[in-house]
Design an enzyme around this catalytic site. Structure first.
Site, PDB file in Angstrom:
ATOM      1  N   LYS A   1      -5.602  -5.567   3.544  1.00  0.00           N
ATOM      2  CA  LYS A   1      -6.511  -4.480   3.171  1.00  0.00           C
ATOM      3  C   LYS A   1      -7.368  -4.856   1.967  1.00  0.00           C
ATOM      4  O   LYS A   1      -6.851  -5.205   0.918  1.00  0.00           O
ATOM      5  CB  LYS A   1      -5.689  -3.223   2.862  1.00  0.00           C
ATOM      6  CG  LYS A   1      -6.508  -2.044   2.358  1.00  0.00           C
ATOM      7  CD  LYS A   1      -5.602  -0.858   2.075  1.00  0.00           C
ATOM      8  CE  LYS A   1      -6.346   0.271   1.397  1.00  0.00           C
ATOM      9  NZ  LYS A   1      -5.466   1.431   1.125  1.00  0.00           N
TER      10      LYS A   1
ATOM     11  N   LYS B   1       1.485   9.579  -5.673  1.00  0.00           N
ATOM     12  CA  LYS B   1       0.113   9.123  -5.492  1.00  0.00           C
ATOM     13  C   LYS B   1      -0.861  10.244  -5.858  1.00  0.00           C
ATOM     14  O   LYS B   1      -0.573  11.421  -5.643  1.00  0.00           O
ATOM     15  CB  LYS B   1      -0.080   8.707  -4.032  1.00  0.00           C
ATOM     16  CG  LYS B   1      -1.459   8.196  -3.685  1.00  0.00           C
ATOM     17  CD  LYS B   1      -1.513   7.783  -2.222  1.00  0.00           C
ATOM     18  CE  LYS B   1      -2.894   7.254  -1.838  1.00  0.00           C
ATOM     19  NZ  LYS B   1      -2.938   6.818  -0.426  1.00  0.00           N
TER      20      LYS B   1
ATOM     21  N   ARG C   1      -7.024  -1.438  -6.795  1.00  0.00           N
ATOM     22  CA  ARG C   1      -7.339  -2.801  -6.357  1.00  0.00           C
ATOM     23  C   ARG C   1      -8.469  -3.399  -7.190  1.00  0.00           C
ATOM     24  O   ARG C   1      -8.477  -4.599  -7.475  1.00  0.00           O
ATOM     25  CB  ARG C   1      -7.703  -2.794  -4.868  1.00  0.00           C
ATOM     26  CG  ARG C   1      -6.505  -2.531  -3.997  1.00  0.00           C
ATOM     27  CD  ARG C   1      -6.861  -1.959  -2.621  1.00  0.00           C
ATOM     28  NE  ARG C   1      -5.683  -1.277  -2.103  1.00  0.00           N
ATOM     29  CZ  ARG C   1      -4.719  -1.883  -1.416  1.00  0.00           C
ATOM     30  NH1 ARG C   1      -4.834  -3.159  -1.113  1.00  0.00           N
ATOM     31  NH2 ARG C   1      -3.668  -1.209  -1.011  1.00  0.00           N
TER      32      ARG C   1
ATOM     33  N   ASP D   1       0.049  -0.786  -5.027  1.00  0.00           N
ATOM     34  CA  ASP D   1      -1.204  -0.299  -5.615  1.00  0.00           C
ATOM     35  C   ASP D   1      -1.059   1.030  -6.346  1.00  0.00           C
ATOM     36  O   ASP D   1      -1.752   1.298  -7.325  1.00  0.00           O
ATOM     37  CB  ASP D   1      -2.306  -0.209  -4.546  1.00  0.00           C
ATOM     38  CG  ASP D   1      -1.976   0.751  -3.410  1.00  0.00           C
ATOM     39  OD1 ASP D   1      -0.810   1.182  -3.284  1.00  0.00           O
ATOM     40  OD2 ASP D   1      -2.894   1.064  -2.620  1.00  0.00           O
ATOM     41  N   ASN D   2      -0.170   1.872  -5.873  1.00  0.00           N
ATOM     42  CA  ASN D   2       0.038   3.188  -6.491  1.00  0.00           C
ATOM     43  C   ASN D   2       1.316   3.782  -5.936  1.00  0.00           C
ATOM     44  O   ASN D   2       1.982   3.178  -5.094  1.00  0.00           O
ATOM     45  CB  ASN D   2      -1.152   4.126  -6.228  1.00  0.00           C
ATOM     46  CG  ASN D   2      -1.624   4.143  -4.787  1.00  0.00           C
ATOM     47  OD1 ASN D   2      -2.726   3.684  -4.470  1.00  0.00           O
ATOM     48  ND2 ASN D   2      -0.789   4.654  -3.887  1.00  0.00           N
TER      49      ASN D   2
ATOM     50  N   SER E   1      -8.541   1.456   4.422  1.00  0.00           N
ATOM     51  CA  SER E   1      -7.222   1.961   4.803  1.00  0.00           C
ATOM     52  C   SER E   1      -7.089   2.137   6.309  1.00  0.00           C
ATOM     53  O   SER E   1      -8.075   2.358   7.027  1.00  0.00           O
ATOM     54  CB  SER E   1      -6.946   3.300   4.107  1.00  0.00           C
ATOM     55  OG  SER E   1      -6.888   3.150   2.713  1.00  0.00           O
TER      56      SER E   1
ATOM     57  N   CYS F   1      -5.930   3.866  -4.147  1.00  0.00           N
ATOM     58  CA  CYS F   1      -6.064   2.478  -3.698  1.00  0.00           C
ATOM     59  C   CYS F   1      -7.306   1.723  -4.174  1.00  0.00           C
ATOM     60  O   CYS F   1      -7.169   0.652  -4.771  1.00  0.00           O
ATOM     61  CB  CYS F   1      -5.957   2.408  -2.176  1.00  0.00           C
ATOM     62  SG  CYS F   1      -6.835   3.698  -1.304  1.00  0.00           S
TER      63      CYS F   1
ATOM     64  N   HIS G   1     -10.673  -2.884   0.767  1.00  0.00           N
ATOM     65  CA  HIS G   1     -10.972  -1.555   0.217  1.00  0.00           C
ATOM     66  C   HIS G   1     -11.731  -1.562  -1.100  1.00  0.00           C
ATOM     67  O   HIS G   1     -11.524  -0.711  -1.967  1.00  0.00           O
ATOM     68  CB  HIS G   1      -9.698  -0.724   0.087  1.00  0.00           C
ATOM     69  CG  HIS G   1      -9.952   0.727   0.387  1.00  0.00           C
ATOM     70  ND1 HIS G   1      -8.955   1.658   0.527  1.00  0.00           N
ATOM     71  CD2 HIS G   1     -11.122   1.411   0.570  1.00  0.00           C
ATOM     72  CE1 HIS G   1      -9.479   2.844   0.797  1.00  0.00           C
ATOM     73  NE2 HIS G   1     -10.799   2.718   0.827  1.00  0.00           N
TER      74      HIS G   1
ATOM     75  N   HIS H   1       1.335   2.599   3.763  1.00  0.00           N
ATOM     76  CA  HIS H   1       0.323   3.652   3.899  1.00  0.00           C
ATOM     77  C   HIS H   1       0.413   4.222   5.308  1.00  0.00           C
ATOM     78  O   HIS H   1       0.637   3.497   6.272  1.00  0.00           O
ATOM     79  CB  HIS H   1      -1.068   3.045   3.652  1.00  0.00           C
ATOM     80  CG  HIS H   1      -2.172   4.046   3.520  1.00  0.00           C
ATOM     81  ND1 HIS H   1      -2.653   4.771   4.580  1.00  0.00           N
ATOM     82  CD2 HIS H   1      -2.927   4.415   2.439  1.00  0.00           C
ATOM     83  CE1 HIS H   1      -3.636   5.546   4.174  1.00  0.00           C
ATOM     84  NE2 HIS H   1      -3.821   5.356   2.873  1.00  0.00           N
TER      85      HIS H   1
ATOM     86  N   ASP I   1       0.849  -1.187   0.000  1.00  0.00           N
ATOM     87  CA  ASP I   1       0.000   0.000   0.000  1.00  0.00           C
ATOM     88  C   ASP I   1       0.889   1.242   0.000  1.00  0.00           C
ATOM     89  O   ASP I   1       1.556   1.539   0.993  1.00  0.00           O
ATOM     90  CB  ASP I   1      -0.900  -0.008   1.240  1.00  0.00           C
ATOM     91  CG  ASP I   1      -2.078   0.933   1.108  1.00  0.00           C
ATOM     92  OD1 ASP I   1      -2.082   1.740   0.165  1.00  0.00           O
ATOM     93  OD2 ASP I   1      -2.989   0.864   1.945  1.00  0.00           O
ATOM     94  N   ASP I   2       0.942   1.941  -1.120  1.00  0.00           N
ATOM     95  CA  ASP I   2       1.706   3.183  -1.274  1.00  0.00           C
ATOM     96  C   ASP I   2       3.219   2.971  -1.324  1.00  0.00           C
ATOM     97  O   ASP I   2       3.970   3.894  -0.994  1.00  0.00           O
ATOM     98  CB  ASP I   2       1.384   4.179  -0.150  1.00  0.00           C
ATOM     99  CG  ASP I   2      -0.017   4.747  -0.227  1.00  0.00           C
ATOM    100  OD1 ASP I   2      -0.780   4.340  -1.115  1.00  0.00           O
ATOM    101  OD2 ASP I   2      -0.357   5.599   0.621  1.00  0.00           O
TER     102      ASP I   2
END
Length: 422
Positions: free
Chosen positions: A113, A260, A64, A244-245, A138, A60, A115, A192, A20-21
């Site tokens: 996660k 992001k 996803r 994810d990003n 998140s 996110c 989401h 994240h 995540d991130d």
């Protein structure tokens, strides 16, 4: 199925780790010299590292959605980040990787996660997964509960323990299903923000708490690989790590422009390493353009199944994993929420806007970049290549007009007549 003289066994196990991130430049094998990631680096050296793997979105939830459905999230009705109070989420019309693999005899678990919606009809167990352990959204959203399947297991989550807990769940799942094909989707909560790390890893990284967090995750990925080896599963298990990003406040984009929330490279070009000991040659590097949406049709193909090619936007990329072939994509389109802001086609990447809604801007647009020589998107070549600009704009208009969302979300950031406009 055979390739490079190797016989590919049917129905490989799949472990898909989704950070995540985590930024393109946060791993050692992508040039980071501050944060230590020996396990992820080892996966790259044992298998393949992609240099042009793209997320489906720079945030996110839509990213996803693209990963798990193989579709542009705008088509699937999840163009933006979902909040705990939202009633919309993943549609029953969109089959996930887990749903497809279930048809081929796989057992699957989602860890970490989710989401993609916080209502019961959106839970992972309603969308192909046999088990779920993790958070519905998140770690900066409230209320933050830890779920097991469809029930709350913890109302007070100590986030410094989640990486170890996720790892334990993954290992238990692998050991319990070692005699049948399995899909383990491990979507880590971090890096994240807010960042949390166990005391054993705190203060150890030169990259601060962000580095501590990634070095902790890297260590525990090693524990999962150890479990695969101990159970004789490593040879026929595809083990993938991506994100994810792009990174948010901290993290490295390795010199790429943007972060992001943006569709410049730093927001959507992802680190991607994968090993499959019995199949992928060691030290493979793929420089072809690919999308994380491609994983769904690739996994389904390997499992012996088929997808609806008219519905799924991803393309099978097994040759790319092996260092063979060329990109299957004529173009990849990049939205920020519901605003189509950029397209990548061949060596060209065109931006026609930045931001969304009232912050959407066409200042200094269009911007055209030659990604072969300028991956940092520093030098605008639009004025020198007007025919390329017009061709790409035409492609964007045609694609955008075909994007039809499902009924559970509302189209936003459109002209009054709903048409794409530069």
């Amino acid at each position: 199925m055979t390739t490079q003289g190797k016989r590919i066994g049917s129905k490989p196990n799949i472990v898909l780790v989704y950070m995540d991130d985590m930024g393109y430049g946060d791993i050692g094998c992508y040039g980071n010299t501050i944060i230590r990631t020996p396990v992820m680096d080892g996966i790259a050296s044992s298998g393949v590292r992609f240099t042009q793997m793209y997320a489906a979105a720079p945030t996110c939830s839509p990213s996803r959605c693209g990963l798990l459905t193989g579709r542009y999230p705008q088509k699937a009705g999840i163009p933006r980040v979902l909040w705990p109070e939202d009633t919309c989420g993943i549609s029953s019309e969109d089959k996930t990787i887990a749903g497809y693999l279930k048809d081929s005899g796989y057992v699957s678990k989602c860890i970490g996660k989710w989401h993609l919606g916080s209502q019961p009809e959106h839970y992972p167990t309603r969308h192909g997964f046999d088990e779920f352990y993790g958070l519905l959204y998140s770690n900066d959203m409230l209320p933050l509960y830890m779920y097991r399947n469809e029930e709350v297991e913890e109302e007070e989550v100590d986030q410094s323990t989640v990486t170890e807990k996720y790892t334990r769940e993954a290992i238990q799942f692998i050991e319990a299903n070692k005699d049948q094909p399995f899909f383990c989707y491990l979507a880590h909560t971090m890096p994240h923000i807010p960042l949390h790390v166990p005391e054993a890893f705190r203060g150890k990284s030169a990259g601060g708490t962000y580095g501590d967090t990634l070095e902790c995750i890297d260590f525990y990925l090693g524990e999962i690989l150890n479990a695969l080896r101990a159970n004789g599963l490593e040879e026929n298990t595809i083990f993938i790590v991506s994100s994810d990003n792009g990174p948010w406040y901290e993290g490295s984009c390795a010199g790429l422009r943007g972060r992001k929330f943006e569709v410049y490279e730093g927001g959507v070009r992802m680190p991607f390493v994968a090993q499959w000991k019995s199949v992928i040659p060691e030290g493979t590097v793929c420089e072809e353009v690919a999308s994380l949406m491609d994983l769904l049709p690739t996994f389904v193909e390997l499992a012996g199944g088929t997808v609806d090619e008219e519905r799924v936007d991803g393309k099978p990329i097994l040759p790319l994993l092996l260092g063979e072939g060329t990109s299957p994509h004529e173009a990849l389109y990049f939205y920020v929420n519901d605003s189509l802001n950029a397209v990548r086609s061949g060596k060209w990447k065109l931006h026609v806007a930045s931001g969304i809604g009232k912050d959407r801007s066409i200042k200094e647009m269009p911007q055209l970049f030659d990604m072969d020589i300028d991956p940092g998107e520093c030098y605008n070549l639009a004025d020198r290549n007007p025919e390329v600009v017009q061709s790409l704009i035409a492609m964007m208009k045609a694609f955008d007009q075909c994007v039809q969302p499902v009924a559970n979300t509302t189209r936003i950031n459109r002209n009054a007549d709903g048409r794409f406009e530069v």
